[in-house]
Design a protein around this motif. Structure first.
Motif, PDB file in Angstrom:
ATOM      1  N   TYR A  70       0.826  -1.203   0.000  1.00 25.99           N
ATOM      2  CA  TYR A  70       0.000   0.000   0.000  1.00 25.99           C
ATOM      3  C   TYR A  70       0.863   1.257   0.000  1.00 25.99           C
TER       4      TYR A  70
ATOM      5  N   GLN B  43       1.454   4.497  -2.834  1.00 25.89           N
ATOM      6  CA  GLN B  43       1.359   5.921  -2.505  1.00 25.89           C
ATOM      7  C   GLN B  43       2.634   6.653  -2.900  1.00 25.89           C
TER       8      GLN B  43
ATOM      9  N   TRP C  97      -2.132   5.346   1.548  1.00 25.51           N
ATOM     10  CA  TRP C  97      -2.033   3.933   1.890  1.00 25.51           C
ATOM     11  C   TRP C  97      -3.193   3.497   2.767  1.00 25.51           C
TER      12      TRP C  97
ATOM     13  N   LEU D 266      -6.104   2.308   0.545  1.00 29.54           N
ATOM     14  CA  LEU D 266      -5.840   0.970   0.025  1.00 29.54           C
ATOM     15  C   LEU D 266      -5.948  -0.071   1.133  1.00 29.54           C
ATOM     16  N   ALA D 267      -5.484   0.284   2.333  1.00 30.14           N
ATOM     17  CA  ALA D 267      -5.578  -0.644   3.460  1.00 30.14           C
ATOM     18  C   ALA D 267      -7.031  -0.884   3.848  1.00 30.14           C
TER      19      ALA D 267
ATOM     20  N   GLY E 204      -8.289  -3.241   1.287  1.00 27.42           N
ATOM     21  CA  GLY E 204      -7.660  -4.538   1.499  1.00 27.42           C
ATOM     22  C   GLY E 204      -8.241  -5.290   2.684  1.00 27.42           C
TER      23      GLY E 204
ATOM     24  N   HIS F 216      -6.481  -8.215   4.126  1.00 22.56           N
ATOM     25  CA  HIS F 216      -5.100  -8.116   3.635  1.00 22.56           C
ATOM     26  C   HIS F 216      -4.533  -9.476   3.226  1.00 22.56           C
TER      27      HIS F 216
ATOM     28  N   ALA G 289      -2.667  -4.054  -5.444  1.00 23.69           N
ATOM     29  CA  ALA G 289      -2.775  -2.727  -4.830  1.00 23.69           C
ATOM     30  C   ALA G 289      -2.525  -1.634  -5.861  1.00 23.69           C
TER      31      ALA G 289
ATOM     32  N   ALA H 251      -5.303   1.221  -7.141  1.00 29.43           N
ATOM     33  CA  ALA H 251      -5.077   2.674  -7.161  1.00 29.43           C
ATOM     34  C   ALA H 251      -5.402   3.249  -8.535  1.00 29.43           C
TER      35      ALA H 251
END
Length: 248
Positions: free
Chosen positions: A88, A92, A103, A106-107, A110, A116, A199, A203
């Motif tokens: 992640y 970024q 991040w 994205l986390a 995830g 994750h 990831a 994005a």
């Protein structure tokens, strides 16, 4: 409610809704009204010191470096597996999405999609791959899922010659992966089962859908494009915000 309990509550709520969180649920539903509130707090991963790479001419420079001290401390504070957090943060830092994507966003995705890459007791290996493949339910028209037939190409990803499945820790449909496939770790392949690649592709997808994720409307539009359910957006926002708070 503490951030840790908040995330635990989210996991139970999502599991109750669809059995595997939102795995495989990226189907076209009625689009809810766009929220006017802001997105989760943007928390930047620190830019590591510049280093001149000693790579022979014609060879790949390799993936963007992530500060190891920040990575260790933040992984411990957030309980995000280190390989996932690295993936992640790398997105970024290198700007591969095409717009500023934190991040934490994205986390949040995830976590909601596959914890994750650890859902169902899986382990996330150092190379960004889970100990067992993550496949969403068959999109066979039953329950809350649309009916989408697989193709010979998509079946190579999930093994079902009849119905489509979402694939990998960020749960990409194979047709969507064909559009946004990315090589996030510069290993020469783009694989939705590799969280580094997934990831980066996420994005790119978000940036194309939302335009400016620094605004509440842009962030919400982007995440709604990823999954057209308001409950999904709320869950991602809550998880991303919790990660931001815990990483301070």
């Amino acid at each position: 409610m503490s951030p840790l309990r908040l995330i635990a509550a989210l996991a139970l709520a999502l599991a109750a809704v669809s059995g595997l969180g939102y795995l495989g649920s990226r189907t076209v539903l009625a689009r809810p009204e766009i929220a006017t509130g802001g997105g989760p707090q943007y928390v930047a991963a620190p830019v590591p010191l510049e280093r001149v790479p000693s790579v022979p001419a014609g060879r790949r420079l390799g993936p963007t470096a992530v500060d190891p001290g920040w990575l260790s401390a933040t992984a411990a504070a957030t309980d995000i597996p280190r390989p996932a957090l690295r993936a992640y943060a790398r997105v970024q830092l290198d700007g591969s999405g095409g717009c500023p994507v934190g991040w934490t966003t994205l986390a949040g995705i995830g976590w909601v999609e596959s914890q994750h890459g650890t859902i169902g007791g899986r382990r996330l290996h150092a190379d960004g791959r889970s100990s067992a493949r993550i496949l969403g339910p068959a999109l066979d028209g039953h329950g809350r899922f649309s009916a989408i037939h697989s193709t010979p190409v998509s079946a190579t990803w999930h093994g079902d010659a009849v119905w489509e499945h979402a694939v990998g820790p960020m749960q990409f449909l194979p047709a969507t992966w064909e559009t946004w496939a990315s090589d996030g770790d510069s290993d020469g392949t783009a694989d939705p089962n590799d969280l580094d690649d997934a990831a980066a592709a996420t994005a790119r997808y978000l940036c194309a859908a939302g335009g400016d994720l620094s605004t509440g409307a842009g962030w919400t539009t982007a995440v709604l494009a990823y999954n057209h359910e308001r409950a999904y957006v709320d869950a991602v926002h809550a998880a991303a915000t919790s990660y931001a708070e815990r990483s301070r």
